[in-house]
Design a protein around this motif. Structure first.
Motif, PDB file in Angstrom:
ATOM      1  N   LEU A 273       1.321  -1.044   0.283  1.00 41.60           N
ATOM      2  CA  LEU A 273       0.052  -0.262   0.172  1.00 41.60           C
ATOM      3  C   LEU A 273       0.945   1.094   0.262  1.00 41.60           C
ATOM      4  O   LEU A 273       0.041   2.334  -0.669  1.00 41.60           O
ATOM      5  N   ALA A 274       2.176   1.159   1.476  1.00 42.25           N
ATOM      6  CA  ALA A 274       2.770   2.362   0.719  1.00 42.25           C
ATOM      7  C   ALA A 274       3.826   2.760  -0.537  1.00 42.25           C
ATOM      8  O   ALA A 274       3.944   4.011  -0.882  1.00 42.25           O
ATOM      9  N   ASP A 275       4.300   1.487  -1.267  1.00 41.91           N
ATOM     10  CA  ASP A 275       4.744   1.333  -2.855  1.00 41.91           C
ATOM     11  C   ASP A 275       3.473   2.103  -3.587  1.00 41.91           C
ATOM     12  O   ASP A 275       4.236   3.040  -4.261  1.00 41.91           O
ATOM     13  N   ALA A 276       2.455   1.776  -3.191  1.00 43.21           N
ATOM     14  CA  ALA A 276       0.900   2.104  -4.655  1.00 43.21           C
ATOM     15  C   ALA A 276       0.765   3.578  -4.027  1.00 43.21           C
ATOM     16  O   ALA A 276       0.538   4.141  -4.954  1.00 43.21           O
ATOM     17  N   VAL A 283       2.649  12.178  -0.243  1.00 43.17           N
ATOM     18  CA  VAL A 283       3.991  12.942  -0.385  1.00 43.17           C
ATOM     19  C   VAL A 283       3.311  13.092   1.482  1.00 43.17           C
ATOM     20  O   VAL A 283       2.807  14.309   1.577  1.00 43.17           O
ATOM     21  N   PRO A 284       3.369  12.302   2.391  1.00 41.15           N
ATOM     22  CA  PRO A 284       3.359  12.648   3.964  1.00 41.15           C
ATOM     23  C   PRO A 284       2.948  14.301   4.045  1.00 41.15           C
ATOM     24  O   PRO A 284       4.568  14.565   3.979  1.00 41.15           O
TER      25      PRO A 284
END
Lengths: 320, 286
Positions: A273-276, A283-284
């Motif tokens: 999910l983080a990659d997607a 960008v947080p």
């Protein structure tokens, strides 16, 4: 697990579905504050009537909400008896000497067995439980044979009964209100509303956007993980790990065989999910635009006026 | 003995969406021995649900399934030892991630046999035996299952079921996610197991080449209905293939193309590439 209505969104149409989530959250907070201002039974009954009217306005099925109360039924009963037993003010209504001896202990055991058997056969809903309570009372107060082990005074006071009913009704209203919120608001809308409402907290260093993102991702993945857990359970059951049979030691092993794959799959999923998200330029901390923005409408003004009016009414009653 | 479905339907219940019926009114029999069955059908046609009925993992909502002489109906029966049925019919799931959990491959393979009250010594032997059967050597036994490649994980998960010594082996898409070579190796392995031990093997697959080459019987599901039950030779001569979302195997497609293009007198129904080549040579050398 399938019958939990609290915290579950059910698609539909009606007044509450059209409201802005911010309005709903604020209105419910306001209504709960007014609820806690109420002091007498009559006022509370009026509040209950208002809650029912709210359900009717929203075209929400009362049966559905009552069904959703089932899981917290135990809590309600517990609260009820807690108040009855420990609130010792007002006039004394009942004073009964109770004793525990051979005969009454035996009767209690019998009554418990009877209650469990009836419950197993699903006879008459709550009726077996009430019968059980009645049998408990009778055997403790009137049966005596042989030496008495201990005895105590069973006392019920006027205020105790009143308070117990009062507290239970108040709890019922609170749960109904919050169920209305979660039943008619999509989890994503709910978190978006929270995010907007918590935005002022930025001044003390709390980023409401990240907070909302965490909540909405966790909500989103609850069904997925449940589904996965079910599949893992089937896969291990097909290797002989029958979760309903076996000794404690085997059970522990079976639970491990469920937990390890679940954690591994969850970690893998979170990385994917983080990659997607990153590959779609997330960008947080950076500001993001939205496709659907929340807009207040006529309905929201109506809801605000009504809830503010109820709060004002509650305050006035207390002052006068 | 064997598995007998009698008018089995299964429905999934859900709160938010409407209920979903996975299979309708299925009647079929699978014997304990000699069969190599391929279960095919488009995604969502109910293949996995049907497979999960074969070892009583899920119960039918209508009808009955008889497994090894034990009748399984709508409700869980306290007297029935479901574990015995699961030992009789070994079911391998599609994703090995759902079952691997131990620190070593050996322990993981032993998990099944130990659940069926086999002594640890025997279970150890079984682990060694089955890891060799799936084409890995014994050095794998001490490795961590989570550090293996996808194909190796798959083999280990299959070994975990083989070690239980089931009478019927059911595999849910064992060849998905493998390279063509790995696919063939695994299929040959299943064929080997079936020929050596005479056990029935049921395989769910999307690969028509493998179906045509290996299966002795095919079951076709379409939208939850069993629409075909017969040999692959019959199946690929059927007109309805496209309506069942199936395609022809490569060999038939190529030979049919050649036949039409060059008006050759050849029989397109050849199971393997070698046979197809031979058929072409036979026609062209004339």
């Amino acid at each position: 697990m399938k019958n939990i209505v609290i915290g579950q969104f059910v698609p539909g149409s009606g007044f509450f579905y059209k409201l802005d989530p911010r309005t709903k959250i604020m209105a419910i907070i306001v209504l709960m504050v007014s609820l806690f201002l109420l002091k007498t039974m009559t006022q509370l009954l009026v509040a209950l009537a208002i809650a029912v009217i709210l359900l009717l306005i929203g075209k929400l099925s009362i049966v559905r909400i009552v069904k959703g109360l089932k899981p917290i039924f135990v809590l309600l009963i517990f609260t009820f008896f807690f108040q009855i037993f420990f609130n010792k003010t007002g006039a004394l209504w009942l004073d009964q000497t109770m004793s525990l001896n051979w005969l009454s202990a035996g009767a209690i055991v019998l009554a418990t067995v009877l209650w469990r058997v009836l419950a197993r056969w699903k006879v008459g809903g709550i009726l077996p439980f009430l019968i059980y309570l009645g049998l408990l009372y009778v055997s403790l107060s009137y049966l005596s044979y042989g030496s008495t082990w201990t005895s105590f005074q069973f006392q019920i006071y006027e205020k105790g009964v009143e308070m117990s009913v009062f507290v239970v009704i108040r709890l019922l209203i609170i749960i109904t209100l919050s169920t209305v919120l979660t039943l008619t608001t999509k989890p994503t809308d709910l978190t978006m509303g929270m995010e907007k409402l918590l935005r002022p907290l930025k001044f003390i260093g709390i980023n409401s956007e990240e907070f909302a993102l965490i909540i909405s991702i966790s909500l989103r993945y609850i069904p997925t993980i449940l589904d996965e857990a079910n599949k893992i359970m089937l896969a291990q059951a097909s290797r002989g790990a029958d979760f309903s049979q076996g000794k404690l030691k085997e059970k522990v092993k079976q639970v491990i065989s469920l937990l390890v794959p679940m954690f591994i799959i969850a970690f893998k999923r979170s990385e994917e999910l983080a990659d997607a998200m990153e590959s779609r330029n997330f960008v947080p901390g950076k500001p993001r635009s939205r496709i659907y923005d929340l807009v207040f409408g006529m309905n929201d003004i109506v809801a605000f006026v009504i809830s503010a009016g109820l709060l004002a009414a509650a305050i006035t009653i207390q002052v006068i | 003995m064997g598995i007998h479905f009698r008018q089995v339907s299964h429905q999934y219940f859900s709160q938010q969406n409407s209920d979903y019926q996975a299979i309708y009114d299925i009647t079929l029999s699978i014997e304990d021995q000699h069969e190599f069955i391929c279960l095919i059908g488009h995604t969502g046609s109910g293949k996995s649900t049907l497979a999960q009925h074969m070892n009583a993992l899920v119960f039918p909502t209508k009808g009955t399934v008889e497994i090894a002489g034990v009748l399984v109906s709508q409700k869980r029966d306290k007297k029935t030892d479901y574990n015995r049925l699961r030992k009789h019919v070994g079911l391998v799931f599609q994703f090995p991630e759902y079952q691997l959990f131990e620190e070593t491959v050996e322990k993981d393979i032993m998990f099944g046999p130990l659940n069926f009250k086999v002594s640890p010594e025997v279970a150890k032997e079984k682990a060694l035996e089955s890891i060799r059967l799936v084409g890995l050597n014994e050095s794998y036994l001490n490795r961590n299952p989570f550090n293996l490649s996808g194909g190796e994980k798959k083999r280990v998960s299959i070994a975990g079921i083989l070690a239980m010594d089931p009478e019927i082996l059911v595999l849910d898409e064992p060849t998905s996610g493998l390279d063509p070579q790995g696919k063939r190796q695994l299929m040959r392995l299943f064929k080997d197991i079936q020929e050596k031990t005479n056990k029935t093997v049921v395989i769910i697959t999307h690969d028509m080449d493998l179906v045509y080459e290996y299966a002795t019987r095919t079951l076709v599901l379409s939208d939850g209905n069993l629409v075909f039950d017969g040999t692959p030779d019959d199946l690929f001569r059927r007109e309805e293939l496209a309506t069942w979302s199936l395609s022809l195997p490569q060999t038939i497609r190529v030979l049919k193309g050649l036949k039409e293009q060059f008006h050759l007198e050849l029989n397109p129904y050849q199971k393997t590439v070698e046979e197809a080549v031979r058929e072409i040579e036979k026609v062209t050398s004339r």
